[in-house]
Scaffold this motif. Structure first.
Motif, mmCIF file in Angstrom:
data_model
loop_
_atom_site.group_PDB
_atom_site.id
_atom_site.type_symbol
_atom_site.label_atom_id
_atom_site.label_comp_id
_atom_site.label_asym_id
_atom_site.label_seq_id
_atom_site.Cartn_x
_atom_site.Cartn_y
_atom_site.Cartn_z
ATOM 1 N N TYR A 28 28.588 51.291 42.977
ATOM 2 C CA TYR A 28 28.732 49.853 43.208
ATOM 3 C C TYR A 28 29.318 49.203 41.949
ATOM 4 C CZ TYR A 28 25.642 50.589 47.196
ATOM 5 O OH TYR A 28 25.081 51.039 48.372
ATOM 6 N N GLY A 54 20.947 37.321 49.590
ATOM 7 C CA GLY A 54 22.184 37.949 49.137
ATOM 8 C C GLY A 54 22.636 39.082 50.039
ATOM 9 N N ALA A 111 24.829 36.408 42.357
ATOM 10 C CA ALA A 111 26.076 35.705 42.659
ATOM 11 C C ALA A 111 25.872 34.196 42.553
ATOM 12 C CB ALA A 111 26.559 36.077 44.048
ATOM 13 N N ASN A 161 31.963 37.416 41.307
ATOM 14 C CA ASN A 161 30.659 37.091 41.870
ATOM 15 C C ASN A 161 30.475 35.581 41.980
ATOM 16 O OD1 ASN A 161 28.714 38.645 43.062
ATOM 17 N ND2 ASN A 161 27.389 38.789 41.269
ATOM 18 N N THR A 186 25.103 43.845 50.021
ATOM 19 C CA THR A 186 24.144 43.051 49.266
ATOM 20 C C THR A 186 24.814 42.563 48.001
ATOM 21 O OG1 THR A 186 22.290 44.368 50.092
ATOM 22 C CG2 THR A 186 21.903 43.044 48.116
ATOM 23 N N ILE A 187 24.739 41.275 47.745
ATOM 24 C CA ILE A 187 25.286 40.724 46.508
ATOM 25 C C ILE A 187 24.141 40.239 45.637
ATOM 26 C CG2 ILE A 187 27.478 40.098 47.594
ATOM 27 C CD1 ILE A 187 26.567 37.241 47.683
ATOM 28 N N SER A 188 24.238 40.534 44.357
ATOM 29 C CA SER A 188 23.164 40.224 43.421
ATOM 30 C C SER A 188 23.666 39.294 42.327
ATOM 31 C CB SER A 188 22.634 41.527 42.804
ATOM 32 O OG SER A 188 21.653 41.262 41.833
ATOM 33 N N LEU A 193 34.276 40.018 51.351
ATOM 34 C CA LEU A 193 33.249 39.965 50.309
ATOM 35 C C LEU A 193 33.172 41.288 49.554
ATOM 36 C CD1 LEU A 193 30.195 38.067 51.873
ATOM 37 C CD2 LEU A 193 31.559 37.337 49.912
ATOM 38 N N TYR A 207 29.528 43.336 38.809
ATOM 39 C CA TYR A 207 30.219 42.073 38.532
ATOM 40 C C TYR A 207 29.680 41.446 37.247
ATOM 41 C CZ TYR A 207 32.085 42.450 43.228
ATOM 42 O OH TYR A 207 32.753 42.887 44.349
#
Length: 369
Positions: free
Chosen positions: A113, A250, A264, A225, A260-262, A219, A116
């Motif tokens: 992964y 997220g 952001a 991010n 899954t975005i962390s 995305l 960012y």
């Protein structure tokens, strides 16, 4: 197979993993496979025909490739690649169907992964120092944003920060999102929701065929991010449920992708005039998910004067030396300041400065014999 890598993140970072130029993409292979299948049909009467799998050093599937191949290849991906002698398999942001098949088949699977850029104390201080010179006339906004972003500094906090910027058009909402992204030295991810009609927006958000664009896929491909959902108010309230889990945890999922975005920063913008209007128009379920609702004010006369000065300096600096000799910058400054009360936003100021400079240069050009 020596190496199986699934990579989630921007294309330019994925390409750094592929060191050997001896590679083929899935679209190339699918096309060649179709040609070979036709040849086999023609040669079907030759009973001595033997199948020898083609050797491929690096089999690569980019994120955009999945939209260009047959749906059956995606649904039966392992069967498709088993027809080849593959050394290394590289998959960029694959659909769920492919990821699950690969995960089940290959024990040596490595999932990577992209990390960012994160907001840290240094970035907070840089934002505080530079903001007044980038976003004019919105001094109160700086403190509200800093307060909102500070939880991202804490390592324990991974939830996205969701902000709603509201106020008149052209007073700095979008520019502030761009500025935050520039502080992190990343390209802003921006979606203009006013461009979507209801039918296409449904498939864009919830997923259609793999050949269609989708919010989830974009995305995954993003380089930043900092996520800007411009004119969020233009999205029909029927679609707000698509954002609940994204804003809360997220997590975003459609029929083809899950991500899954962390840590952001998600910024929504609208031209509403008050918090009450936002709550009334959008409704409590989505309104309650904004961590902060931040007002951008109408530009004061002092702010307009500063913007006029900055625009004059910026546009004058882009002229050639010959063009600068033809421009009386004091005359232009006085002319624009005299009508500044009639100018409402940055775009109007930028346009009138550009128009006056262009008119002066054009008149000079036309007067030449």
């Amino acid at each position: 197979m020596n190496k199986v890598i699934v990579y989630y993140g921007p294309k330019k970072e994925f390409e750094k993993l592929i060191l050997d130029v001896n590679m083929k993409t899935i679209t190339q292979i699918a096309y060649e496979s179709d040609l070979r299948r036709r040849e086999l049909i023609v040669k079907a009467e030759n009973t001595s025909l033997e199948y020898k799998p083609e050797h491929i050093e690096n089999f690569v599937a980019y994120s955009d490739d999945y939209s260009g191949i047959n749906e059956s290849v995606i649904q039966n991906f392992i069967s498709f690649i088993s027809l080849y002698d593959i050394n290394n398999l590289y998959l960029h942001n694959p659909p769920l169907h492919i990821h699950k098949q690969v995960e089940k088949t290959f024990k040596q699977l490595e999932v990577i992964y992209y990390k960012y850029k994160a907001v840290d104390v240094k970035k907070i201080k840089e934002f505080n120092y530079k903001f007044p010179n980038h976003i004019i006339g919105q001094e109160q906004v700086k403190v509200e944003i800093l307060t909102s972003l500070y939880p991202l500094v804490r390592k324990s906090s991974k939830k996205p920060i969701v902000l709603m910027f509201y106020g008149p058009a052209g007073v700095g909402k979008t520019e502030t999102a761009k500025f935050i992204s520039s502080i992190l030295n990343e390209n802003l991810f921006r979606k203009q929701f006013s461009m979507f009609q209801n039918n296409e927006f449904a498939s864009y958000l919830f997923g259609g065929s793999h050949a269609q664009s989708s919010f989830a896929k974009e995305l995954l491909d993003r380089e930043s991010n900092v996520i800007l959902l411009d004119e969020f108010d233009k999205a029909n309230s029927l679609f707000h449920s698509a954002f609940y889990q994204l804003f809360d945890e997220g997590v975003f999922e459609d029929k083809n992708y899950k991500l899954t975005i962390s840590k952001a920063i998600i910024i929504c913008t609208s031209n509403y005039k008050s918090e009450n209007e936002i709550r009334e128009k959008l409704g409590d379920p989505i309104f309650s998910r904004f961590d902060k609702v931040i007002e951008f004010n109408t530009l004061s006369n002092e702010a307009k004067q500063k913007i006029i000065e900055l625009q004059l300096q910026n546009q004058y600096s882009m002229l050639s030396n010959k063009e600068k000799e033809l421009i009386d910058i004091e005359y232009i400054r006085e002319k624009i300041l005299s009508i500044s009360s009639r100018l409402n936003n940055v775009r109007e100021i930028e346009k009138i400065v550009q128009d006056i400079i262009s008119l002066i240069l054009l008149r000079n050009l036309l007067s030449e014999e």
